[in-house]
Structures are given as structure tokens and as C-alpha cells.
Motif scaffolding. Structure first.
Motif, PDB file in Angstrom:
ATOM      1  N   ASN A   1       0.838  -1.212   0.000  1.00 23.02           N
ATOM      2  CA  ASN A   1       0.000   0.000   0.000  1.00 23.02           C
ATOM      3  C   ASN A   1       0.871   1.260   0.000  1.00 23.02           C
ATOM      4  O   ASN A   1       0.559   2.247   0.665  1.00 23.02           O
ATOM      5  N   CYS A   2       1.947   1.192  -0.744  1.00 25.36           N
ATOM      6  CA  CYS A   2       2.891   2.318  -0.821  1.00 25.36           C
ATOM      7  C   CYS A   2       3.163   2.723  -2.267  1.00 25.36           C
ATOM      8  O   CYS A   2       4.241   3.220  -2.591  1.00 25.36           O
TER       9      CYS A   2
ATOM     10  N   VAL B   1       2.012   8.502  -2.615  1.00 23.95           N
ATOM     11  CA  VAL B   1       1.910   9.269  -1.375  1.00 23.95           C
ATOM     12  C   VAL B   1       0.451   9.520  -1.030  1.00 23.95           C
ATOM     13  O   VAL B   1       0.087   9.619   0.146  1.00 23.95           O
ATOM     14  N   GLU B   2      -0.400   9.597  -2.032  1.00 25.70           N
ATOM     15  CA  GLU B   2      -1.833   9.794  -1.779  1.00 25.70           C
ATOM     16  C   GLU B   2      -2.399   8.665  -0.927  1.00 25.70           C
ATOM     17  O   GLU B   2      -3.197   8.895  -0.018  1.00 25.70           O
ATOM     18  N   VAL B   3      -1.966   7.434  -1.191  1.00 28.35           N
ATOM     19  CA  VAL B   3      -2.411   6.288  -0.396  1.00 28.35           C
ATOM     20  C   VAL B   3      -1.944   6.436   1.055  1.00 28.35           C
ATOM     21  O   VAL B   3      -2.697   6.189   2.001  1.00 28.35           O
ATOM     22  N   LEU B   4      -0.687   6.862   1.258  1.00 23.61           N
ATOM     23  CA  LEU B   4      -0.160   7.072   2.609  1.00 23.61           C
ATOM     24  C   LEU B   4      -0.934   8.177   3.320  1.00 23.61           C
ATOM     25  O   LEU B   4      -1.256   8.061   4.517  1.00 23.61           O
ATOM     26  N   GLU B   5      -1.231   9.248   2.604  1.00 23.50           N
ATOM     27  CA  GLU B   5      -1.941  10.382   3.192  1.00 23.50           C
ATOM     28  C   GLU B   5      -3.353   9.988   3.620  1.00 23.50           C
ATOM     29  O   GLU B   5      -3.824  10.380   4.704  1.00 23.50           O
TER      30      GLU B   5
ATOM     31  N   MET C   1      -0.790   1.446   5.669  1.00 27.01           N
ATOM     32  CA  MET C   1       0.595   1.320   5.236  1.00 27.01           C
ATOM     33  C   MET C   1       1.210   0.130   5.965  1.00 27.01           C
ATOM     34  O   MET C   1       1.144   0.035   7.194  1.00 27.01           O
ATOM     35  N   ILE C   2       1.783  -0.795   5.208  1.00 25.04           N
ATOM     36  CA  ILE C   2       2.315  -2.031   5.792  1.00 25.04           C
ATOM     37  C   ILE C   2       3.779  -2.186   5.420  1.00 25.04           C
ATOM     38  O   ILE C   2       4.135  -2.129   4.232  1.00 25.04           O
ATOM     39  N   GLU C   3       4.636  -2.356   6.422  1.00 25.55           N
ATOM     40  CA  GLU C   3       6.023  -2.763   6.172  1.00 25.55           C
ATOM     41  C   GLU C   3       6.157  -4.200   6.636  1.00 25.55           C
ATOM     42  O   GLU C   3       6.025  -4.500   7.820  1.00 25.55           O
ATOM     43  N   MET C   4       6.408  -5.074   5.690  1.00 20.80           N
ATOM     44  CA  MET C   4       6.480  -6.516   5.961  1.00 20.80           C
ATOM     45  C   MET C   4       7.918  -6.988   5.870  1.00 20.80           C
ATOM     46  O   MET C   4       8.641  -6.628   4.937  1.00 20.80           O
TER      47      MET C   4
END
Length: 578
Positions: free
Chosen positions: A406-407, A410-414, A430-433
């Protein structure tokens, strides 16, 4: 392989099993020179430096496992997780050397490549969806970036040099206490002259920055998007870099100060590689165990299952030890707290000995956390649409990376950030795997894996008013797994166990006030001379003999061990003056 997968499936469900065996072989003595509350990495490092300086030191940890947030725990039988902290980079090199951590068992798996951002899109002409893979091989990295923008690929090496220049320049500030303002402005001329030495790291950083001072000032104060948009044009690259400006922080890439968070996450060094991050063998508990072994070899006593109830205050108003929850009193000349400033001053220190204005200031420290951590046991390796697994089932280069989901923009992060600010867990988080078991076979049974999902944005209180329920936790975990499934079909059916840690859970389990992984926001008003408050930035509290030594102090969370070392050096300096 089939037998291994069958064994994995036998573990389905959530079972909490904690590693033990970290207790000190020595009995707790009634008197020490120094007592440290909390066996997180900073507390353990402080104990080693105090012992090296000649102070008999005891570390008291309330949990049955050492390490604070840098722990390894067996949450599902056979699967060992870095339950909170999950990557190593910001352990200061001189601490690594001073404490001989390699000799004491610290082994790190370096990651290269290190970043993988798959796209959610339809492939063209039968090809997989696009992805962005970043690593130390600059030619490969530029080729990857070039899939989205040739211009960005060309300037990327220059951008890395720009970041490295700024990050290296502030290293002297990390490795020393902040400037001694009281010493420079109060007391005798001799004391003021002595305090001039505290200016040396600041001057050294300024000289290193030189003509780059304006660039540094802009990066640490501006929204990171102001800087990134000047360098790049492709959304996947900008969004991937922007994740480091918000990771662990309740902020948006469009908010002022997010640039500093980015710098904070690239200022590390591992095995002499600047900016590198790696997996610790056996999980992050391996860091804590190696530090504990070093401290014990120097003579420190380290105990688990010792819950401190309060700091003992002597007749003169100085700290003189601690009282445990079982009523045991342990006396000392000084006490160092590795707990958050809030826990230290609002829960462990008798309120009558603290100035009322100071208590009010402590109440204003920001501990807002957007983070939920989900640890997952898997019976097979995730298979990403953007980088399909090989026929032999072996991990690909991308599996060892920080995998950004989901990165894409930046619109997705916002949008994820804005939902969190409204008191709702992000519907597209936002996922960091990370999947450390692809490099470290000690973490899971053969053919199986452990995955860490570091997720934003989630509130401390649902809708700003009510606590999380088990139903809320499961619903958010399902939302997260649904998104991973879209990138890697089959992920959900491979789950054999999970551990869900929302902000309140991180607070309850690890003592992280508000669930904040940094022991307090890394915003500009809570850094350097103001961390955690201007009056205690030098680690010395209003109570004589009581010091802070945790990540709530300068230089803040993530910079492993610097606060512990700096605090210990101040304690030793005070003993020398006495």
C-alpha cells in the motif's frame, strides 16, 4: 517438505509462550552503587558502561525476558519472533566495539537488496505487475527505478550522497549529551569554562555540515514531500522513500518535521555499511542477550521478574534505591530509569518530591502512536504477484527486503494517515512486511516462516473515546491480511498463528507509554535540548541521584544504546566530581 508443512499446520491458533532462562546466576544484593530500572537495550548498555567505570550495578527487569522492546519470543510453538523491534541498524559502532558484542554472540544477517515495493496493477502482455527493488548494487537499482522514470534513476545516486552527507554530520550529536546550558550559564567561571566542552559535538557537526547547513535545516524542518518532489517525479520511488519519514511516527509526509524522521532512519550503520539494516540471528533478542553477556562479564547483576514499584527517596530528597512490588528494598547511590519519562516521573517517583510545574510539563509530552505490530507464523513462503516464487520454492532476493505494501503513491499514505487522525484504523493501511526467516533458519521450522507486519495508522482509542476490543483487533488484522492477500494470493491460508499488538497492547506488554516505539514523539519540539523536556535533557532529573537512560532521552528511539551510554557517562562524571 510435506512433513514440515504438516508440522506447521499443527500449530494453528494463537499460543503465547515466552522464552525464559535470562535470570542472573547471582542473588540480588541489598546494596549497589547503581540500580537500573528496566533491561531494555539502553539499560543494559548503561549497566556495562557503569561497571566499566567501577560502579557495582544491578539491572531489574519486570518481565521474564530481557531486552525491553528488543526481544525474541516464541509466540507460536517452534516460531521465534522479534516481537516488537524487528531490524537492526542504529546500534552505535563504538558501543558495538566497546562491549565486544560480536564476541558475546551478536550475529547479523545483512540484507541486499533491502527494499521491495510491489504494485497493485494488472500486468501487461502476460507479464507480472511492476515492482521497485532497491539495493546496494547501484546499476541494478537504477535499472529498477528506470522502469518508472529515467530521470529519477539518473539522480538517485546523488540523492543518496546528499542524505549520507547530512546524516554523517550529525553523528557527533548522537554520541554525546546535549549542550550543557545550565553549566554554561550558571555557577562559577571555572564551571562555565568546563561546560564549554559540551559544545564540542555541536561545533564538530557544524563544521562537518559546512555549506550544507541550509540543506540540513530545510530537511529537518520541512515536510519531506517538499524535498522529495524536488528530486524525483515517480510516485512509487517517492512513496517508498516517504515511508521512512513516517515509520513509527504519527505524521504525514506532508507535515513539517517529517524530513527529520527520514534522516533519523538513514543515519545508522551496520558492519561498516552506512544506512544498512539487518536481521539479528535468533531475532532482536540476540542484541539484548549479547549486551547482557558483555555487562555480566564486566560484573553487572541482571535480573528478570523483578518489578520495581517506586524509587526510594532519602531524608535529603535524593534517590537511594528502589522498592519492588513484593516489598523488597534495594539500596543504591544512584538510580537510572530505562522506563519512559512518563512512567519514571508519574508512576515510579513519589510525586511529593517533584516540582508541580515539572509534573505539569511531563503531562504534556507527546506519546501518540500510530503503530500496530502483527507477528505472523506461516506454513509457506509468501508468493507475490509482482515477483512470483521460483519452482523450487526457494526465497527470492525480494523476500529478504522490507516489503512496502500500500505504498504505490503518497496519496495512499496520506489517506491512511487521515483515517487514523479521525480515530479509525486505516482501511488501507501502510504495511512494512519483513520475513527474517528467509535469511535466519533458526526462527521457524523447515519450510515455514515468520513475518513481521508493522502497520500504520491505528489510534490508541477507537473513535477517540473507547478501548480496543478483541473483536476490533481481529477485524483490523483481517483488514491487514486482506491487503497482503491482494499482493500475495494464498497468504491468508498460510497463517498458522498470529500475535496482534495495537498501541494499547504495546503499552501494556512493553511499558511503551501510548504505544510509542520511540518512548515519545520524535517531533522537533521533543529532540536534542528538549528531549524529553529542556530541564532534563542532560539525563539528570529534579531528584538528585535519579537519572533517565532510555529512548525518551536524547538522541531518541531507534538510536540503539546512545542514551544508555550518554547517561552512564554523566553518572560517572558526577561520581568523579563527588
Amino acid at each position: 517438505m510435506a512433513a514440515a508443512l504438516g508440522a506447521c499446520r499443527a500449530h494453528r491458533g494463537f499460543i503465547s509462550v515466552t522464552r525464559r532462562g535470562n535470570h542472573s546466576c547471582n542473588a540480588l544484593k541489598p546494596q549497589y552503587d547503581a540500580i537500573i530500572i528496566g533491561a531494555g537495550h539502553n539499560g543494559l548498555i548503561a549497566s556495562a558502561y557503569l561497571q566499566k567505570g567501577g560502579l557495582k550495578t544491578a539491572v531489574l527487569e519486570r518481565r521474564c525476558v530481557l531486552g525491553g522492546a528488543a526481544v525474541s519470543e516464541e509466540i507460536v510453538p517452534g516460531f521465534h519472533f522479534s516481537r516488537a523491534s524487528y531490524l537492526l541498524s542504529l546500534l552505535r559502532p563504538h558501543i558495538y566495539q566497546d562491549l565486544e558484542l560480536k564476541k558475546h554472540g551478536l550475529n547479523v544477517y545483512m540484507r541486499d537488496p533491502y527494499s521491495f515495493t510491489p504494485m497493485l496493477e494488472e500486468g501487461v502482455g502476460g507479464r507480472p505487475p511492476r515492482s521497485l527493488l532497491l539495493g546496494a548494487d547501484m546499476a541494478m537499482t537504477q535499472k529498477e527505478i528506470g522502469k518508472f522514470s529515467e530521470k529519477d534513476a539518473k539522480v538517485y545516486p546523488e540523492f543518496l550522497t546528499y542524505l549520507e552527507t547530512l546524516a554523517c554530520a550529525i553523528h557527533p550529536l548522537l554520541d554525546a549529551p546535549p549542550v550543557d546550558i545550565p553549566g554554561l550559564t550558571q555557577g562559577s567561571l571555572r564551571k562555565r569554562i568546563s561546560a564549554l566542552r559540551s559544545l564540542k559535538p555541536l561545533v564538530k557537526s557544524g563544521l562537518k555540515l559546512g555549506k550544507n547547513i541550509p540543506d540540513f535545516y530545510e530537511l529537518v524542518t520541512a515536510p519531506v514531500m517538499k524535498v522529495l518532489n524536488r528530486w524525483f517525479e515517480s510516485e512509487p520511488l517517492i512513496a517508498t522513500l516517504a515511508t521512512d519519514s513516517v515509520i513509527g511516527a504519527n505524521t504525514s509526509p506532508n507535515n513539517p518535521g517529517s524530513g527529520y524522521v527520514l534522516l533519523h532512519h538513514v543515519m545508522g550503520e551496520l558492519e561498516k555499511e552506512k544506512g544498512a539494516w539487518g536481521y539479528v540471528e535468533g531475532g532482536m533478542g540476540g542484541v539484548s542477550r549479547s549486551i547482557a553477556r558483555s555487562a555480566r562479564s564486566l560484573g553487572a547483576d541482571i535480573f528478570t521478574d523483578r518489578d520495581v514499584e517506586r524509587v526510594l527517596i532519602g531524608q535529603g530528597g535524593s534517590a537511594k534505591g528502589v522498592v519492588l512490588t513484593d516489598g523488597t528494598e534495594v539500596h543504591s547511590k544512584v538510580v537510572l530509569s530505562n522506563a519512559t519519562p512518563y512512567v519514571t516521573f508519574k508512576q515510579l517517583t513519589p510525586q511529593g518530591v517533584l516540582p508541580e510545574a515539572f509534573i505539569t510539563a511531563v503531562d504534556q509530552i507527546d506519546y501518540t502512536s500510530p503503530v500496530t505490530k502483527i507477528n505472523v507464523a506461516l506454513d509457506e513462503l509468501p508468493n507475490f504477484l509482482a515477483a512470483p516464487n521460483s519452482a523450487d520454492g526457494k526465497p527470492g532476493p525480494h523476500h529478504q527486503c522490507s516489503i512496502h505494501l500500500n505504498c504505490e503513491s503518497v496519496e495512499v499514505l496520506e489517506e491512511a494517515y487521515m483515517e487514523g487522525q479521525q480515530g479509525r484504523p486505516s482501511s488501507r493501511p501502510m504495511i512494512e512486511m519483513t520475513i527474517p526467516s528467509v535469511l535466519d533458519p533458526t526462527l521457524a521450522p523447515p519450510g515455514c516462516h515468520v513475518a513481521s507486519l508493522f502497520i500504520q495508522f491505528t489510534p490508541y482509542l477507537m473513535e477517540g473515546r473507547r478501548s480496543w476490543t478483541d473483536k476490533d483487533r481481529e477485524r483490523f488484522a483481517d483488514t491487514t491480511f486482506d491487503w497482503v492477500e491482494r499482493y500475495a494470493p494464498g497468504f491468508k491460508k498460510s497463517i498458522v498463528g498470529k500475535d496482534i499488538l495495537t498501541p494499547p497492547d504495546l503499552e501494556r506488554v512493553f511499558g511503551l507509554t501510548g504505544g510509542n516505539i520511540f518512548h515519545g514523539s520524535m517531533s522537533l519540539d521533543q529532540l536534542y535540548l528538549a528531549r524529553p523536556l529542556p530541564s532534563v535533557a542532560d539525563y539528570r532529573s529534579p531528584v538528585k541521584g535519579l537519572y533517565l537512560c532510555g529512548s525518551g532521552s536524547h538522541p531518541g528511539g531507534g538510536v540503539m544504546g546512545a542514551a544508555g551510554r550518554n547517561s552512564a557517562l554523566n553518572v560517572l562524571a558526577d561520581f568523579k566530581r563527588l
